[in-house]
Design an enzyme around this catalytic site. Structure first.
Site, PDB file in Angstrom:
ATOM      1  N   LYS A  91       1.092  -1.165  -0.099  1.00 41.73           N
ATOM      2  CA  LYS A  91       0.067   0.125   0.027  1.00 41.73           C
ATOM      3  C   LYS A  91       0.995   1.356  -0.045  1.00 41.73           C
ATOM      4  O   LYS A  91       1.876   1.398   0.862  1.00 41.73           O
ATOM      5  CB  LYS A  91      -0.798   0.048   1.276  1.00 41.73           C
ATOM      6  CG  LYS A  91      -1.735   1.098   1.415  1.00 41.73           C
ATOM      7  CD  LYS A  91      -3.264   0.618   0.772  1.00 41.73           C
ATOM      8  CE  LYS A  91      -3.923   1.824   0.252  1.00 41.73           C
ATOM      9  NZ  LYS A  91      -3.573   2.623  -0.971  1.00 41.73           N
ATOM     10  N   GLN A 112       7.237   3.856   4.025  1.00 43.55           N
ATOM     11  CA  GLN A 112       5.694   3.438   3.975  1.00 43.55           C
ATOM     12  C   GLN A 112       5.804   2.218   4.675  1.00 43.55           C
ATOM     13  O   GLN A 112       4.552   2.135   5.393  1.00 43.55           O
ATOM     14  CB  GLN A 112       5.494   3.244   2.511  1.00 43.55           C
ATOM     15  CG  GLN A 112       4.015   3.294   2.158  1.00 43.55           C
ATOM     16  CD  GLN A 112       3.240   4.779   2.242  1.00 43.55           C
ATOM     17  OE1 GLN A 112       3.663   5.528   1.437  1.00 43.55           O
ATOM     18  NE2 GLN A 112       2.183   4.739   2.958  1.00 43.55           N
ATOM     19  N   LYS A 115       5.531   3.541   8.285  1.00 44.71           N
ATOM     20  CA  LYS A 115       4.355   4.483   8.470  1.00 44.71           C
ATOM     21  C   LYS A 115       3.006   3.559   8.548  1.00 44.71           C
ATOM     22  O   LYS A 115       2.105   3.635   9.574  1.00 44.71           O
ATOM     23  CB  LYS A 115       4.210   5.347   7.349  1.00 44.71           C
ATOM     24  CG  LYS A 115       2.733   6.130   7.268  1.00 44.71           C
ATOM     25  CD  LYS A 115       2.666   6.867   5.860  1.00 44.71           C
ATOM     26  CE  LYS A 115       4.170   7.507   5.766  1.00 44.71           C
ATOM     27  NZ  LYS A 115       3.903   8.615   4.462  1.00 44.71           N
ATOM     28  N   LYS A 127       5.414   1.692  -3.052  1.00 49.40           N
ATOM     29  CA  LYS A 127       5.491   3.040  -3.568  1.00 49.40           C
ATOM     30  C   LYS A 127       5.558   2.908  -5.118  1.00 49.40           C
ATOM     31  O   LYS A 127       6.284   1.977  -5.535  1.00 49.40           O
ATOM     32  CB  LYS A 127       6.358   3.912  -3.122  1.00 49.40           C
ATOM     33  CG  LYS A 127       5.988   5.531  -3.258  1.00 49.40           C
ATOM     34  CD  LYS A 127       5.122   5.924  -1.984  1.00 49.40           C
ATOM     35  CE  LYS A 127       4.833   7.478  -2.247  1.00 49.40           C
ATOM     36  NZ  LYS A 127       3.984   7.978  -1.248  1.00 49.40           N
ATOM     37  N   GLY A 166      -2.875   8.037  -4.320  1.00 53.31           N
ATOM     38  CA  GLY A 166      -2.027   9.224  -4.979  1.00 53.31           C
ATOM     39  C   GLY A 166      -0.928   9.654  -4.097  1.00 53.31           C
ATOM     40  O   GLY A 166      -0.656   9.096  -3.042  1.00 53.31           O
ATOM     41  N   ASP A 167      -0.335  10.653  -4.734  1.00 56.34           N
ATOM     42  CA  ASP A 167       1.060  11.427  -4.076  1.00 56.34           C
ATOM     43  C   ASP A 167       1.031  12.692  -5.095  1.00 56.34           C
ATOM     44  O   ASP A 167       0.227  13.006  -5.635  1.00 56.34           O
ATOM     45  CB  ASP A 167       2.234  10.440  -3.960  1.00 56.34           C
ATOM     46  CG  ASP A 167       3.255  10.876  -3.249  1.00 56.34           C
ATOM     47  OD1 ASP A 167       3.227  10.747  -1.974  1.00 56.34           O
ATOM     48  OD2 ASP A 167       4.169  11.644  -3.735  1.00 56.34           O
ATOM     49  N   THR A 211      -4.578  13.519   5.037  1.00 58.58           N
ATOM     50  CA  THR A 211      -3.129  13.501   5.347  1.00 58.58           C
ATOM     51  C   THR A 211      -2.799  15.033   6.203  1.00 58.58           C
ATOM     52  O   THR A 211      -2.275  15.092   7.392  1.00 58.58           O
ATOM     53  CB  THR A 211      -2.237  13.535   4.258  1.00 58.58           C
ATOM     54  OG1 THR A 211      -2.497  12.468   3.359  1.00 58.58           O
ATOM     55  CG2 THR A 211      -0.780  13.549   4.578  1.00 58.58           C
ATOM     56  N   ASN A 242      -2.333  18.902  -1.996  1.00 57.09           N
ATOM     57  CA  ASN A 242      -3.439  18.498  -1.251  1.00 57.09           C
ATOM     58  C   ASN A 242      -2.944  18.326   0.095  1.00 57.09           C
ATOM     59  O   ASN A 242      -4.005  18.866   1.166  1.00 57.09           O
ATOM     60  CB  ASN A 242      -3.455  16.906  -1.783  1.00 57.09           C
ATOM     61  CG  ASN A 242      -4.433  15.955  -0.767  1.00 57.09           C
ATOM     62  OD1 ASN A 242      -3.644  15.392   0.137  1.00 57.09           O
ATOM     63  ND2 ASN A 242      -5.540  16.052  -0.955  1.00 57.09           N
ATOM     64  N   SER A 381      -7.043   5.610   3.675  1.00 50.55           N
ATOM     65  CA  SER A 381      -7.034   4.725   2.443  1.00 50.55           C
ATOM     66  C   SER A 381      -7.318   3.292   2.995  1.00 50.55           C
ATOM     67  O   SER A 381      -8.069   2.718   2.490  1.00 50.55           O
ATOM     68  CB  SER A 381      -5.736   4.719   1.892  1.00 50.55           C
ATOM     69  OG  SER A 381      -5.539   5.727   0.998  1.00 50.55           O
TER      70      SER A 381
HETATM   71  P1  NDP Z   1       0.456  17.775  -4.511  1.00 48.50           P
HETATM   72  O1  NDP Z   1       1.039  17.323  -5.856  1.00 48.50           O
HETATM   73  O2  NDP Z   1      -0.653  17.939  -4.267  1.00 48.50           O
HETATM   74  O3  NDP Z   1       1.286  19.052  -4.114  1.00 48.50           O
HETATM   75  C1  NDP Z   1       2.679  18.933  -3.876  1.00 48.50           C
HETATM   76  C2  NDP Z   1       2.994  20.501  -3.653  1.00 48.50           C
HETATM   77  O4  NDP Z   1       4.431  20.550  -3.267  1.00 48.50           O
HETATM   78  C3  NDP Z   1       3.040  21.573  -4.592  1.00 48.50           C
HETATM   79  O5  NDP Z   1       2.588  22.799  -3.963  1.00 48.50           O
HETATM   80  C4  NDP Z   1       4.355  21.576  -5.248  1.00 48.50           C
HETATM   81  O6  NDP Z   1       4.507  22.974  -5.918  1.00 48.50           O
HETATM   82  C5  NDP Z   1       5.242  21.416  -4.156  1.00 48.50           C
HETATM   83  N1  NDP Z   1       6.393  20.760  -4.616  1.00 48.50           N
HETATM   84  C6  NDP Z   1       6.701  19.575  -5.014  1.00 48.50           C
HETATM   85  N2  NDP Z   1       7.871  19.163  -5.409  1.00 48.50           N
HETATM   86  C7  NDP Z   1       8.530  20.050  -4.940  1.00 48.50           C
HETATM   87  C8  NDP Z   1       9.969  20.716  -5.318  1.00 48.50           C
HETATM   88  N3  NDP Z   1      10.674  19.847  -5.565  1.00 48.50           N
HETATM   89  N4  NDP Z   1      10.305  21.783  -4.709  1.00 48.50           N
HETATM   90  C9  NDP Z   1       9.416  22.648  -4.149  1.00 48.50           C
HETATM   91  N5  NDP Z   1       8.098  22.564  -4.022  1.00 48.50           N
HETATM   92  C10 NDP Z   1       7.621  21.219  -4.417  1.00 48.50           C
HETATM   93  O7  NDP Z   1       1.116  16.583  -3.539  1.00 48.50           O
HETATM   94  P2  NDP Z   1       0.848  16.161  -1.901  1.00 48.50           P
HETATM   95  O8  NDP Z   1       0.154  17.377  -1.251  1.00 48.50           O
HETATM   96  O9  NDP Z   1      -0.248  15.172  -2.316  1.00 48.50           O
HETATM   97  O10 NDP Z   1       2.162  15.552  -1.571  1.00 48.50           O
HETATM   98  C11 NDP Z   1       3.036  16.379  -0.594  1.00 48.50           C
HETATM   99  C12 NDP Z   1       3.942  15.564   0.206  1.00 48.50           C
HETATM  100  O11 NDP Z   1       3.261  14.914   1.288  1.00 48.50           O
HETATM  101  C13 NDP Z   1       4.823  14.617  -0.720  1.00 48.50           C
HETATM  102  O12 NDP Z   1       6.016  14.509   0.181  1.00 48.50           O
HETATM  103  C14 NDP Z   1       3.990  13.543  -0.367  1.00 48.50           C
HETATM  104  O13 NDP Z   1       4.905  11.981  -0.438  1.00 48.50           O
HETATM  105  C15 NDP Z   1       3.390  13.579   1.163  1.00 48.50           C
HETATM  106  N6  NDP Z   1       2.176  12.674   1.524  1.00 48.50           N
HETATM  107  C16 NDP Z   1       1.184  12.703   0.628  1.00 48.50           C
HETATM  108  C17 NDP Z   1       0.061  12.139   0.935  1.00 48.50           C
HETATM  109  C18 NDP Z   1      -1.216  12.266   0.463  1.00 48.50           C
HETATM  110  O14 NDP Z   1      -2.239  11.583   0.984  1.00 48.50           O
HETATM  111  N7  NDP Z   1      -1.247  12.941  -0.813  1.00 48.50           N
HETATM  112  C19 NDP Z   1       0.301  11.033   2.203  1.00 48.50           C
HETATM  113  C20 NDP Z   1       1.454  11.090   2.757  1.00 48.50           C
HETATM  114  C21 NDP Z   1       2.326  11.915   2.377  1.00 48.50           C
HETATM  115  P3  NDP Z   1       4.623  22.874  -7.293  1.00 48.50           P
HETATM  116  O15 NDP Z   1       3.351  22.848  -7.968  1.00 48.50           O
HETATM  117  O16 NDP Z   1       5.390  23.950  -7.643  1.00 48.50           O
HETATM  118  O17 NDP Z   1       5.413  21.709  -7.980  1.00 48.50           O
END
Ligand code: NDP
Length: 449
Positions: A91, A112, A115, A127, A166-167, A211, A242, A381
């Protein structure tokens, strides 16, 4: 310094996985905590148990060909790392970002495992992702990419085998395109094969929010142990995706004020009234798929947009890095501490560098590591999988209540483990030890697997 029994294990990980720095970093952080475990229970160092945990059960790499809007053939690389299935089906999310390499997916898959174990639910760790860059792509291009990606991935999935979510770069829209393709290929409405689905086609309430909400619950619980709360606190949330958006929402519900957020182009400070205007941010990010700069322009007077800057320079009480790995370094941590930060909760996976984590722990800042603080997403999830299996659909209130209970449980388990293993208040150690013991026990029970 690593325990002498763990040194050769780590050396072997470095030797066998060259160039995968993020994976090395994630392994190192867990091994750093395991010295305390094998000092107390030397049997965990036997039967190559730790070596086995560091080696994925299966790594899948595949070609993803697709046709862009100009009729040209494009090629990307797809990955799925099925890391550990001792506790349940693999997962973990799928990430679409141009920086994705095998080592990225391995670091995320490794995190993961622990976690998912911490949630107490029956889910293993995995992943996936691709170096596909969704930015600037049309909806048609994204759909064709998702369909091609799933055409290969489908043979490795199943509700009892591997259940992605998603991620970064993968939200409900992309999950929909992938689920649609899976359904066509298998001729089965197998809802439990993917999570993060839309509400009317098998999704769970609260999954979108989970999250971010969960990370805020975790921080709130850490604060409460020190007889503090979020009320009146100034909070920095990096990212605007997200996790960031629903972190901002829950901070606001609990009385805090988020005064800055960011994306990879820069950050915005909005220290007026209630702080970041969530409705406007949602409109720009979720509907228009715009940038933080667009938010600043739309919001106008009272906000400051800093292109390319570091959000951690803004003085605040709480920091919640919610964008990506290694986005907060030692220098940022020192700046935050100097400015009086009291708590840090990792919404993203491994957003703080090891140097930054040390700075926070040495300064006595409450620090919630990602594998504990952001586990609310995967936990919900798992609740989605439960609803799919029983063909049921729970209310928002009931689901959120389950999430809150799970997050409080994770927090308390980490706190108890930290105390039991001689590092009270160290949630990094607590999370690693609690997660490891659960996985290790299951693996032992299953024989040499
Ligand atoms: P999204 O794609 O929805 O959002 C990611 C955000 O982070 C965007 O604002 C993006 O900006 C920014 N970002 C991504 N890469 C970079 C980078 N290299 N440098 C600077 N900013 C960056 O992703 P999520 O919100 O889903 O995920 C964010 C984090 O949370 C990740 O680490 C993910 O692994 C973790 N996570 C997510 C979960 C989930 O349920 N979605 C669960 C647990 C952890 P830009 O648009 O400019 O790229």
């Amino acid at each position: 310094m690593l325990d002498e029994k763990l040194e050769p294990i780590y050396a072997d990980v470095l030797r066998r996985n060259p160039g995968e720095e993020e994976f090395h970093q994630a392994v190192r952080e867990v091994l750093d905590s395991l010295g305390a475990v094998i000092a107390k229970h030397p049997d965990y160092a036997e039967d190559a148990l730790i070596e086995r945990i560091c080696e994925p059960e299966r790594q899948i790499i595949f070609r993803v060909p697709w046709i862009d809007d100009k009729g040209r053939v494009q090629i990307n690389r797809g990955f799925r790392v099925q890391f550990n299935s001792a506790l349940g089906p693999y997962k973990g999310g799928i990430r679409f970002h141009p920086t994705v390499l095998l080592g990225t997916i391995k670091f995320l898959g490794f995190e993961q495992i622990f976690k998912n174990a911490l949630t107490g639910m029956p889910i293993g760790g995995g992943k996936g992702g691709s170096d596909f860059d969704p930015k600037g792509r049309s909806e048609g291009e994204i759909m064709r990419f998702c369909q091609s990606f799933m055409t290969e991935l489908a043979r490795h999935l199943g509700e009892y085998t591997d259940v992605p979510a998603g991620d970064i770069g993968v939200g409900q829209r992309e999950i929909g395109f992938m689920f649609g393709q899976y359904k066509r290929m298998t001729n089965r409405y197998e809802s439990g094969v993917l999570t993060g689905k839309g509400l009317i086609w098998g999704g769970s309430r609260v999954r979108t929010e989970a999250t971010g909400y969960g990370a805020v619950y975790f921080v709130d619980r850490m604060l409460k142990r020190r007889n503090q709360g979020l009320e009146g606190k100034k909070v920095l949330v990096s990212g605007a995706g997200n996790v960031a958006i629903y972190t901002i929402e829950k901070v606001r519900q609990l009385g805090g004020r988020v005064i800055a957020c960011s994306d990879s182009d820069g950050y915005v400070v909005d220290d007026t009234g209630a702080g970041i205007d969530l409705e406007l941010l949602k409109e720009i990010k979720e509907k228009q798929r715009g940038r933080v700069a667009d938010y600043a322009a739309a919001r106008g007077a009272g906000t400051t947009y800093v292109p390319g800057g570091r959000i951690w320079e803004v003085p605040a009480d709480i920091a919640m890095p919610s964008a990506t790995q290694n986005e907060l370094n030692g220098q940022d941590a020192r700046t935050l501490v100097k400015n009086g930060v009291v708590a840090v909760g990792e919404g993203a996976n491994m957003p703080c560098t090891p140097d930054a984590v040390r700075v926070f722990l040495d300064a006595g800042v409450l620090f919630g590591p990602g594998k504990a603080a952001n586990a609310g997403g995967v936990a919900t999830s798992a609740l989605e999988m439960q609803q799919n299996a029983s063909r049921d659909s729970w209310t928002f209130e009931a689901t959120e209540q389950r999430l809150a209970t799970i997050m409080n449980g994770i927090h308390d388990r980490c706190a108890e483990m930290a105390e039991e293993y001689g590092a009270p208040g160290n949630y990094v150690l607590g999370a690693n030890v609690a997660g490891f013991i659960r996985v290790a026990e299951a693996m032992r029970a299953l024989g040499v697997v």
